[in-house]
Design a protein around this motif. Structure first.
Motif, PDB file in Angstrom:
ATOM      1  N   TYR A 122      40.180  37.849  53.360  1.00 28.62           N
ATOM      2  CA  TYR A 122      39.193  37.315  52.412  1.00 28.62           C
ATOM      3  C   TYR A 122      39.020  35.795  52.581  1.00 28.62           C
ATOM      4  O   TYR A 122      37.912  35.261  52.494  1.00 28.62           O
ATOM      5  N   MET A 181      36.728  34.535  55.588  1.00 32.49           N
ATOM      6  CA  MET A 181      35.288  34.808  55.581  1.00 32.49           C
ATOM      7  C   MET A 181      34.479  33.532  55.377  1.00 32.49           C
ATOM      8  O   MET A 181      33.402  33.353  55.960  1.00 32.49           O
ATOM      9  N   TRP A 228      27.432  43.062  54.602  1.00 32.54           N
ATOM     10  CA  TRP A 228      28.159  43.471  53.398  1.00 32.54           C
ATOM     11  C   TRP A 228      28.438  44.974  53.414  1.00 32.54           C
ATOM     12  O   TRP A 228      27.529  45.792  53.386  1.00 32.54           O
ATOM     13  N   SER A 284      35.598  46.680  53.010  1.00 34.57           N
ATOM     14  CA  SER A 284      36.552  46.351  54.066  1.00 34.57           C
ATOM     15  C   SER A 284      37.074  47.618  54.744  1.00 34.57           C
ATOM     16  O   SER A 284      37.160  48.692  54.118  1.00 34.57           O
ATOM     17  N   ILE A 329      45.862  33.502  47.940  1.00 34.27           N
ATOM     18  CA  ILE A 329      44.547  33.514  47.294  1.00 34.27           C
ATOM     19  C   ILE A 329      44.387  32.297  46.393  1.00 34.27           C
ATOM     20  O   ILE A 329      43.323  31.642  46.354  1.00 34.27           O
ATOM     21  N   LEU A 357      40.260  30.441  48.278  1.00 30.19           N
ATOM     22  CA  LEU A 357      39.325  31.564  48.373  1.00 30.19           C
ATOM     23  C   LEU A 357      37.928  31.057  48.062  1.00 30.19           C
ATOM     24  O   LEU A 357      37.686  30.440  47.021  1.00 30.19           O
ATOM     25  N   GLY A 381      34.457  35.246  50.330  1.00 34.78           N
ATOM     26  CA  GLY A 381      35.681  36.043  50.188  1.00 34.78           C
ATOM     27  C   GLY A 381      35.758  36.705  48.830  1.00 34.78           C
ATOM     28  O   GLY A 381      36.174  37.870  48.707  1.00 34.78           O
ATOM     29  N   LEU A 382      35.347  35.955  47.787  1.00 33.19           N
ATOM     30  CA  LEU A 382      35.334  36.535  46.443  1.00 33.19           C
ATOM     31  C   LEU A 382      34.361  37.689  46.365  1.00 33.19           C
ATOM     32  O   LEU A 382      34.664  38.737  45.776  1.00 33.19           O
ATOM     33  N   GLN A 432      33.350  39.651  48.790  1.00 33.94           N
ATOM     34  CA  GLN A 432      33.894  40.812  49.521  1.00 33.94           C
ATOM     35  C   GLN A 432      34.996  41.496  48.699  1.00 33.94           C
ATOM     36  O   GLN A 432      35.068  42.725  48.633  1.00 33.94           O
ATOM     37  N   PHE A 433      35.855  40.680  48.089  1.00 35.61           N
ATOM     38  CA  PHE A 433      36.933  41.238  47.258  1.00 35.61           C
ATOM     39  C   PHE A 433      36.348  42.027  46.089  1.00 35.61           C
ATOM     40  O   PHE A 433      36.805  43.139  45.770  1.00 35.61           O
ATOM     41  N   ASP A 487      34.928  45.305  47.367  1.00 31.34           N
ATOM     42  CA  ASP A 487      35.989  46.283  47.676  1.00 31.34           C
ATOM     43  C   ASP A 487      36.496  46.967  46.409  1.00 31.34           C
ATOM     44  O   ASP A 487      36.670  48.195  46.370  1.00 31.34           O
ATOM     45  N   ALA A 531      40.976  36.923  40.752  1.00 33.08           N
ATOM     46  CA  ALA A 531      40.310  36.322  41.916  1.00 33.08           C
ATOM     47  C   ALA A 531      39.212  35.352  41.475  1.00 33.08           C
ATOM     48  O   ALA A 531      39.026  34.278  42.080  1.00 33.08           O
TER      49      ALA A 531
END
Length: 756
Positions: A575, A578, A587, A590, A643, A650, A654-655, A657-658, A661, A690
């Motif tokens: 993350y 990225m 997008w 993961s 993180i 982060l 990355g946030l 994507q997290f 997920d 996050a």
């Protein structure tokens, strides 16, 4: 109100000891009528019924307390009875001795009285003596000679009743002579001596008759009855029992076991012979001697000794070898036969079954322990070559087993080891359950649980994660065939679940009923209201199943998270990096979560075929696997240290994507109906954490994150693509959707990785 007070009284009585409960009945002033009216006055029929039930329970408790007291003091009772019997014999001897001494004293007194008469009567006395000596001796000698001759003839001809009548007539004559003084003291003493000698001869003759093999039952009882009439009752009773014992030993010679004699058949024949002989001896004793304590105690002691001798024979010829080798069926069947025959004598007042049970209890426990060890060894041996494929039972149960249970088992699919394990456990429970012995049923039930735990350990060892140095020969763990495919691994769970949820509770229902004291025929194993013993059994079985399920989930979670070289697929780096690429990514969830989705989909399909009728367990399995993966990083402090770190924070990408997920996992878990409240809350918490990490870097996370609908749409499209349900040929497809630029490489890589 009356019922409440009486109910409270009953509850209070329940807390009292038995001795306290019985004090009111022991009082000399106890009045049953007043006791009843004081406890039932003004109550309804239901209250009276409740009181009757309370009194009935008290009656049973009192009877049980009395039985325990009798058993506890039985040895003292027998010893005291023997002492009383000996004392009675000594008193009779003392009475006879005193009688003889009294006769001698009377004779001496008569002689002294005659010699002390005045001198004027000397001539008359001498004349009378001469006249008596001239007249009585010939008459007396002639009568005594005839009396002796007649007795000798009757004894020689074994005319027992007539001989007894003549002896009784002689005793009557002696008493009359004493009162009327019609005979001299010398004559009376001579006649008494003759009667005593001939009585002894008659008693010896009767005693010899009782010991003859040719004497039948009628003659035996007649001889013993005659000995009792003579006054030799204790000796007669002993000879009666001795005669039955000799007859028993003669009959037992024809029942010598051979190599071709089947154990239960020999046990049945010998038990019938021994206990029928004891029953006949008991009938003869009670018929002739009634229930005199001295004779009753001798009878009970003799019966116990015969029972122990019988048990020794069964032990040596039938039970000892099977018990040592674990042949529980033969041991249980033979002991069941022995207990059944001994219980038939309880109505006659002979409780011999505790003697039988106490003697054979060590052999039953030895056979049970050895059988449980054999079950573990046999199951482990089969597991070494097991392929973990599910099939219907290839082994038919015993013909005398439950038809409904056999039908249920025949429709269940298990692996070969599970089928064999269940068959052996079922046979063990049938053997022990048929005896209906409380402590043995408890021990067997505990043994079944331990054997199931050992079997579950074998299943855990069959998981690929257990295939390491510890699983090699020579280590502390057994060699087990590996369940390499997911289908085989789900089969491991199917074995444990079906055994724990249905087959073992059904097999142990008779053991649980014995422990509870209920009739097993009146209980339905599928009923919700099971007895506490069965509920506790299922709880303990389920705990073992949960251990296997946790091992299964831990293994599959590690397959997803940990790489072959010791790295991890799920890390904070995926993350954080990225935002360093400076390019907006394609997008999509993961790869690790794509793999998680693919694995859960495959496992769900397999579980739906295997856990038919047990969909709840399949749902919990998928739920636990998802939780294992999510909880791994949610509780990993190293993950969050990276993180939330200040050096490489982060970023927005990355946030995003997290967030995607987590929403992806929430969506497919929700659609699969295995999203637990706990998992949902954990995922919401990690998303919030996050976001706080990004906010700590002076970035407004909500300004860079898309709307919630965007995450839901992307997650839904990802699910369809991973399932192969996406339609890109549709002209209405939105080119600007987040996945429009998704490369074919990403999709193919997901499918190829998920099929590993």
């Amino acid at each position: 109100m009356a019922f409440s007070s009486m109910q409270g009284s009953i509850d209070f009585d329940a807390e009292m000891t038995l001795s306290d409960k019985l004090k009111v009945f022991k009082s000399n002033n106890f009045n049953p009528q007043s006791y009843f009216h004081s406890n039932s006055g003004g109550t309804t029929e239901k209250d009276i019924r409740q009181l009757c039930m309370h009194l009935e329970r008290l009656k049973k408790a009192s009877a049980e307390e009395m039985r325990k007291s009798v058993y506890a003091n039985y040895a003292s009772f027998i010893r005291t009875s023997r002492e009383i019997s000996d004392l009675e014999g000594e008193l009779v001897s003392l009475k006879n001795l005193l009688s003889s001494r009294a006769n001698i004293i009377h004779g001496i007194a008569d002689g002294v009285r005659i010699e002390s008469l005045p001198d004027g009567t000397d001539h008359a006395r001498e004349a009378a003596d001469l006249e008596f000596e001239d007249s009585e001796p010939p008459k007396y000698d002639k009568w005594l000679s005839q009396f002796m001759e007649k007795i000798e003839v009757l004894l020689a001809e074994r005319r027992i009743d007539e001989a007894l009548a003549i002896l009784d007539e002689g005793e009557v004559l002696v008493e009359e002579a004493r009162e009327t003084k019609s005979m001299t003291i010398k004559a009376i003493l001579s006649l008494e001596h003759s009667i005593m000698v001939n009585r002894q001869k008659l008693a010896d003759q009767l005693a010899d008759a009782t010991c003859q093999a040719s004497t039948n039952g009628f003659e035996l009882r007649a001889a013993v009855q005659s000995m009792k009439k003579i006054g030799d009752g204790p000796r007669a009773h002993t000879l009666l029992l001795k005669s039955h014992q000799q007859k028993l030993h003669r009959n037992m010679q024809s029942l010598q076991p051979s190599s071709t004699t089947y154990g239960p058949a020999y046990t049945t024949a010998l038990a019938h012979l021994v206990f029928s002989t004891i029953a006949q001896a008991s009938n003869d004793s009670l018929t002739i001697f009634d229930d005199e304590p001295a004779f009753t105690s001798e009878l009970v002691t003799w019966a116990v000794n015969q029972t122990l001798a019988f048990a020794q024979l069964i032990k040596r010829n039938v039970v000892a070898t099977p018990a040592a080798s674990g042949c529980l069926r033969i041991v249980a069947e033979c002991i069941h036969i022995c207990l059944g025959h001994s219980l038939l004598l309880e109505d006659r007042g002979l409780a011999l079954w505790p003697t039988v049970l106490n003697f054979f209890k060590p052999f039953l426990e030895q056979a049970l322990t050895t059988t449980l060890k054999k079950i573990d060894l046999c199951t482990a041996a089969l597991a070494a070559s097991e392929d973990w494929s599910l099939c219907h039972s290839p082994i038919a149960g015993r013909s005398w087993g439950s038809a409904s249970a056999s039908m249920v088992t025949s429709h269940q699919k298990l692996s070969n080891t599970a089928h064999r394990f269940h068959t052996m456990i079922q046979e063990l429970c049938e053997d022990i359950g048929s005896l209906e012995i409380l402590h043995l049923s408890e021990q067997a039930l505990e043994g079944v649980l331990q054997s199931f735990n050992a079997y579950v350990s074998l299943l855990v060892n069959a998981l690929p994660s257990s295939m390491d140095a510890d699983n090699l020969e020579g280590s502390g763990r057994r060699i087990v065939g590996m369940a390499e495919t997911e289908t085989q691994q789900v089969a491991l769970l199917a074995n444990a679940v079906l055994l724990a949820d249905e087959l073992l509770p059904r097999a142990t229902i008779k053991l649980c009923s014995t422990i509870r004291g209920d009739d097993p025929q009146q209980r339905d194993p599928d009923r919700k209201n099971r007895p506490p013993e069965q509920r506790e059994l299922k709880k303990r079985l389920q705990r073992s199943v949960e251990q296997l399920r946790d091992s299964f989930c831990r293994q599959h979670a590690l397959e997803l998270i940990v790489t072959e070289d010791g790295g991890v697929h799920l890390s904070a780096e995926m993350y954080i990096s990225m935002d360093e690429n400076k390019e907006e990514p394609e997008w999509f969830p993961s790869p690790i979560y794509q793999e998680l989705f693919a694995k859960l989909t495959r496992l769900g399909s397999i579980a739906s075929d295997v856990f038919v009728g047990r969909e709840r367990f399949a749902t919990i399995l998928l739920m636990r696997l998802t939780e294992t993966v999510i909880l791994w990083f949610s509780e990993d402090q190293n993950f969050w240290d990276e993180i939330e770190g200040a050096q490489r924070p982060l970023g927005p990408l990355g946030l995003q994507q997290f967030y995607l997920d987590m929403e992806f996992v929430i969506l497919f878990a929700s659609q699969g109906r295995y999203l637990s409240r706990n998992l949902h809350q954990v995922m919401k918490n990690v998303i919030a954490r996050a976001i706080e990490a990004v906010k700590a870097n002076n970035i407004d996370p909500y300004s860079v994150l898309p709307e919630d609908e965007w995450f839901a749409d992307v997650a839904q499209i990802a699910i369809k693509m991973l399932l192969g349900q996406a339609n890109f040929d549709n002209p209405d497809h939105d080119i600007t959707s987040p996945t429009a630029s998704m490369s074919a490489r990403s999709v193919s890589s997901v499918h190829s990785h998920g099929s590993q």
